[in-house]
Scaffold this active site. Sequence first.
Site: not given
Ligand code: PLP
Length: 374
Positions: A66-67, A147, A175, A196-197, A233, A320
């Site tokens: 996601g980041s 989140n 989220q 995905g996670h 890849t 985080c």
């Molecule tokens: N955006 C939100 C709202 C999140 O809650 C998170 C992770 O908790 C992220 C972005 C980042 O996702 P990733 O852990 O896949 O980088």
Amino acid sequence: MDNAATTNVTKEVLEEMRPYLIDNYGNPSAQYNIGVEAKKAIQKARERVANGIRARPEEIYFTSCGSESDNWAIKGVCEKQRLKDKNKIITTNIEHPAVLNTCKYLEKHGFEVIYIPVDKNGFITAQQVENVIDDDTAIVSVMYANNEIGSIQPVSEIGVVCRRYGVPLHVDAVQAIGNVDINVSESNIDLMSISGHKIHAPKGVGCLYIRNGIDCSPLIHGGGQENGFRSGTENVASIVGFGKAMETTTSDIKNKIDYVKNLRDYLLCNIVDGEFIKLNGSIENRLCGNLNVSFKNCEGESIALQLANYDIYVSAKSACSAGNLEPSHVIKAIEKDENYLYGSVRFSLNEHNTQEEIDYLINTIKKLVIFNQR
Ligand code: PLP
């Protein structure tokens, strides 16, 4: 109880992935059988992910998380918009660091960033966007759901404003996915980040939805994978797992939401007293599994550690920023009473949680509360 931090890979997801790790391990760009099979599997996953959010398969670009998707969406659009002298970014003050720190980076490179403040329940309005959007605006980036406190923003209404001004709308749905029935077309979303996670796929895979016609720079230059936008890849097995997870999580979403919401509301009724344990945010327009509370004059980290001694895993802040004892920027944005600033704890439930687990949690909290209040 910390499913917003991450989730387990389910057996069915793992089973779909396995052949692409062991037998059909070919490079998807190769012409021979095991490469062709891998390529087909990526395409199937792309279709599954697209179906889950009512997009077209060619609008899905696989990423690592996601980041990455958040960074790419904002930087990629801003790079193009700068060529048209559009140098303003509109976002909110409770975004995930993947958005906030990308905006800070772009501020250093000459962009002006407007951080719209949320109200006491963690919401912004479309009117607030309308008040600041103009011809200089390059992008609006608003999270679908927060989140920490689970507040669901009026994305569709914000999208209407963006469309009127011809400004792309990026939505961080990391989220929301699996907890809200998302329809990108009806919600006027132009770019959307997913990870995905959070939905039982492995860590290390996500995607960016880019609506056809949206001008966004490629992220990684190289061999031309992902339609030339993100070379490298492909992470075939994880992409396959992501596709399966997306199909599963979206196929029965209404029942899932009802089930999880019932558990969450039961937890709320049994622990929140409004005095020693106070709800952060509003119960309306909130993610079904999210309950964020503040324990008066306590430290959230300490409550989380005490609960961990009972094998209950919760988050005191977003994962985080855990380990940093400053109050969270989200709680600071909605809570003015110092007594409740440091004691926030997030419970994030999902469809795998059971009534027995919630009862165990309630009883444990009651024990801890008595202990803490003495
Ligand atoms: N955006 C939100 C709202 C999140 O809650 C998170 C992770 O908790 C992220 C972005 C980042 O996702 P990733 O852990 O896949 O980088």
